[in-house]
Design a protein around this motif. Structure first.
Motif, PDB file in Angstrom:
ATOM      1  N   LEU A 137      -1.824   8.505 -18.524  1.00  0.00           N
ATOM      2  CA  LEU A 137      -2.433   8.025 -19.767  1.00  0.00           C
ATOM      3  C   LEU A 137      -1.442   7.191 -20.568  1.00  0.00           C
ATOM      4  N   ILE A 138      -0.200   7.665 -20.663  1.00  0.00           N
ATOM      5  CA  ILE A 138       0.835   6.909 -21.381  1.00  0.00           C
ATOM      6  C   ILE A 138       1.075   5.563 -20.720  1.00  0.00           C
ATOM      7  N   SER A 139       1.079   5.546 -19.378  1.00  0.00           N
ATOM      8  CA  SER A 139       1.300   4.293 -18.656  1.00  0.00           C
ATOM      9  C   SER A 139       0.169   3.299 -18.915  1.00  0.00           C
ATOM     10  N   VAL A 140      -1.077   3.789 -18.909  1.00  0.00           N
ATOM     11  CA  VAL A 140      -2.221   2.896 -19.142  1.00  0.00           C
ATOM     12  C   VAL A 140      -2.209   2.368 -20.569  1.00  0.00           C
ATOM     13  N   VAL A 141      -1.997   3.285 -21.536  1.00  0.00           N
ATOM     14  CA  VAL A 141      -1.968   2.858 -22.937  1.00  0.00           C
ATOM     15  C   VAL A 141      -0.794   1.926 -23.197  1.00  0.00           C
ATOM     16  N   GLY A 142       0.360   2.235 -22.585  1.00  0.00           N
ATOM     17  CA  GLY A 142       1.530   1.381 -22.753  1.00  0.00           C
ATOM     18  C   GLY A 142       1.340  -0.011 -22.187  1.00  0.00           C
ATOM     19  N   GLY A 143       0.496  -0.130 -21.158  1.00  0.00           N
ATOM     20  CA  GLY A 143       0.215  -1.441 -20.598  1.00  0.00           C
ATOM     21  C   GLY A 143      -0.723  -2.263 -21.458  1.00  0.00           C
ATOM     22  N   LEU A 144      -1.462  -1.592 -22.327  1.00  0.00           N
ATOM     23  CA  LEU A 144      -2.410  -2.294 -23.181  1.00  0.00           C
ATOM     24  C   LEU A 144      -1.812  -2.733 -24.508  1.00  0.00           C
ATOM     25  N   THR A 145      -0.785  -2.052 -24.966  1.00  0.00           N
ATOM     26  CA  THR A 145      -0.192  -2.379 -26.257  1.00  0.00           C
ATOM     27  C   THR A 145       1.293  -2.069 -26.234  1.00  0.00           C
ATOM     28  N   ASP A 146       2.013  -2.509 -27.254  1.00  0.00           N
ATOM     29  CA  ASP A 146       3.447  -2.241 -27.333  1.00  0.00           C
ATOM     30  C   ASP A 146       3.689  -0.950 -28.103  1.00  0.00           C
ATOM     31  N   PHE A 147       4.937  -0.489 -28.072  1.00  0.00           N
ATOM     32  CA  PHE A 147       5.275   0.815 -28.641  1.00  0.00           C
ATOM     33  C   PHE A 147       5.066   0.854 -30.153  1.00  0.00           C
ATOM     34  N   LEU A 148       5.446  -0.213 -30.853  1.00  0.00           N
ATOM     35  CA  LEU A 148       5.324  -0.214 -32.312  1.00  0.00           C
ATOM     36  C   LEU A 148       3.859  -0.174 -32.751  1.00  0.00           C
ATOM     37  N   THR A 149       3.032  -0.971 -32.103  1.00  0.00           N
ATOM     38  CA  THR A 149       1.605  -0.960 -32.442  1.00  0.00           C
ATOM     39  C   THR A 149       0.987   0.393 -32.130  1.00  0.00           C
ATOM     40  N   LEU A 150       1.367   0.973 -31.002  1.00  0.00           N
ATOM     41  CA  LEU A 150       0.856   2.296 -30.641  1.00  0.00           C
ATOM     42  C   LEU A 150       1.303   3.351 -31.645  1.00  0.00           C
ATOM     43  N   GLY A 151       2.572   3.264 -32.072  1.00  0.00           N
ATOM     44  CA  GLY A 151       3.065   4.229 -33.061  1.00  0.00           C
ATOM     45  C   GLY A 151       2.354   4.100 -34.390  1.00  0.00           C
ATOM     46  N   TYR A 152       2.140   2.873 -34.847  1.00  0.00           N
ATOM     47  CA  TYR A 152       1.443   2.681 -36.115  1.00  0.00           C
ATOM     48  C   TYR A 152      -0.008   3.127 -36.012  1.00  0.00           C
ATOM     49  N   ALA A 153      -0.668   2.797 -34.895  1.00  0.00           N
ATOM     50  CA  ALA A 153      -2.063   3.215 -34.714  1.00  0.00           C
ATOM     51  C   ALA A 153      -2.171   4.737 -34.656  1.00  0.00           C
ATOM     52  N   SER A 154      -1.214   5.382 -33.991  1.00  0.00           N
ATOM     53  CA  SER A 154      -1.230   6.852 -33.916  1.00  0.00           C
ATOM     54  C   SER A 154      -1.045   7.469 -35.293  1.00  0.00           C
ATOM     55  N   LEU A 155      -0.107   6.919 -36.067  1.00  0.00           N
ATOM     56  CA  LEU A 155       0.107   7.431 -37.422  1.00  0.00           C
ATOM     57  C   LEU A 155      -1.128   7.216 -38.292  1.00  0.00           C
ATOM     58  N   LEU A 156      -1.766   6.059 -38.141  1.00  0.00           N
ATOM     59  CA  LEU A 156      -2.981   5.775 -38.910  1.00  0.00           C
ATOM     60  C   LEU A 156      -4.088   6.762 -38.554  1.00  0.00           C
ATOM     61  N   ILE A 157      -4.212   7.095 -37.279  1.00  0.00           N
ATOM     62  CA  ILE A 157      -5.222   8.067 -36.858  1.00  0.00           C
ATOM     63  C   ILE A 157      -4.919   9.451 -37.425  1.00  0.00           C
ATOM     64  N   VAL A 158      -3.644   9.856 -37.364  1.00  0.00           N
ATOM     65  CA  VAL A 158      -3.259  11.182 -37.862  1.00  0.00           C
ATOM     66  C   VAL A 158      -3.505  11.305 -39.361  1.00  0.00           C
ATOM     67  N   LEU A 159      -3.321  10.212 -40.100  1.00  0.00           N
ATOM     68  CA  LEU A 159      -3.469  10.258 -41.559  1.00  0.00           C
ATOM     69  C   LEU A 159      -4.879   9.936 -42.044  1.00  0.00           C
ATOM     70  N   THR A 160      -5.803   9.648 -41.129  1.00  0.00           N
ATOM     71  CA  THR A 160      -7.170   9.335 -41.561  1.00  0.00           C
ATOM     72  C   THR A 160      -8.217  10.272 -40.956  1.00  0.00           C
ATOM     73  N   ILE A 161      -8.173  10.495 -39.645  1.00  0.00           N
ATOM     74  CA  ILE A 161      -9.212  11.291 -38.983  1.00  0.00           C
ATOM     75  C   ILE A 161      -9.276  12.720 -39.515  1.00  0.00           C
ATOM     76  N   PRO A 162      -8.155  13.470 -39.600  1.00  0.00           N
ATOM     77  CA  PRO A 162      -8.256  14.837 -40.127  1.00  0.00           C
ATOM     78  C   PRO A 162      -8.766  14.887 -41.566  1.00  0.00           C
ATOM     79  N   ALA A 163      -8.333  13.941 -42.401  1.00  0.00           N
ATOM     80  CA  ALA A 163      -8.786  13.933 -43.796  1.00  0.00           C
ATOM     81  C   ALA A 163     -10.283  13.634 -43.877  1.00  0.00           C
TER      82      ALA A 163
END
Length: 209
Positions: A137-163
Motif C-alpha cells: 500500500l505504501i509503495s502504491v501510494v508513494g508512486g502516486l504522490t510525493d512524501f510531503l503531499t502525502l504527509g500534509y494530506a494525512s494530517l488534514l485527514i486526521v484533523l478533519t475526519i474525526p472532528a
C-alpha cells in the motif's frame, strides 16, 4: 446516544479513543487555535516546498544560517553598545534525558528487529501478510504522490475526519447501521438465490454421477 447504538457497539467516545488528553483536544478541534495553527503552518510548509523549489535540507540550512547571522550580529552589537546579550536558554541535555531517549529507541528497535526476524524465519504468516500488505500500500501510494503531499494530506485527514464524525456521530452511525442491514439482507438474498442454487445443482450432479 447509548453505547449500544454506536458504530461497532463501542463503549468509548471518539475523544476517549484518541487518548482523552491534549492530543485528542487538538484532533477534535477543542483547542481550535492550536489546530488551525497546525494546519496553517503545515500548509505554508507544503507551499514553500512544492512551489518554491526548496528542499528540506536547503530550507533548514538557510533558516539556521539566517538565525546564526542574526544572533552573531546581535551579540557583537550588544557588546559594543553595552546592551544585554540575546536571551538564549541554556542549551544542555541532561544525562537522564539522553538515557531515557536511548532506552526508548533501543526498546522500539529491538521490537522491530524481533518482528523482522519472525517474518524472515517464517514463524508468523499472518504478520508477514499484514506487513506485505502495508508495504504494498505504501509503495502504491508513494508512486502516486510525493512524501510531503502525502504527509500534509494525512494530517488534514486526521484533523478533519474525526472532528466531523464526532459532530455528526448520531447521523453517521444510524446511516452506517442502515447500510450494514441492507448489505446483510442483500447477502442473504444472494446466498439463497445464487449460492443455494449452485449448491443444489452440484448435489444433483453428484447424485446423477
Amino acid at each position: 446516544m447509548g453505547s449500544s447504538s454506536r458504530l461497532f457497539n463501542r463503549q468509548r467516545t471518539v475523544h476517549e479513543i484518541f487518548g482523552g488528553g491534549f492530543v485528542a483536544d487538538v484532533i477534535l478541534w477543542r483547542q481550535m487555535n492550536i489546530t488551525i495553527g497546525i494546519l496553517l503552518v503545515t500548509l505554508s510548509s507544503w507551499v514553500v516546498f512544492e512551489r518554491s523549489g526548496y528542499t528540506l535540507l536547503s530550507l533548514v540550512s538557510s533558516v539556521l544560517l539566517l538565525l546564526a547571522v542574526i544572533l552573531f550580529l546581535w551579540a557583537k552589537s550588544a557588546a559594543i553598545l553595552n546592551r544585554p546579550a540575546p536571551p538564549l536558554p541554556r542549551l544542555h541535555l541532561s544525562e537522564e534525558t539522553v538515557t531515557e531517549v536511548a532506552s526508548l529507541i533501543r526498546t522500539r528497535l529491538n521490537a522491530l528487529l524481533s518482528i523482522s526476524q519472525d517474518i524472515a524465519l517464517g514463524k508468523d504468516t499472518k504478520l508477514f501478510l499484514k506487513v506485505a500488505a502495508y508495504l504494498l500500500l505504501i509503495s502504491v501510494v508513494g508512486g502516486l504522490t510525493d512524501f510531503l503531499t502525502l504527509g500534509y494530506a494525512s494530517l488534514l485527514i486526521v484533523l478533519t475526519i474525526p472532528a466531523l464524525y464526532e459532530r455528526y456521530e448520531d447521523y453517521l452511525d444510524r446511516y452506517a447501521e442502515m447500510v450494514f442491514k441492507k448489505s446483510h439482507q442483500l447477502y442473504l438474498k444472494v446466498d439463497v438465490e445464487c449460492i443455494g442454487r449452485v449448491q443444489n445443482w452440484i448435489l444433483e450432479r453428484q447424485k446423477l454421477s
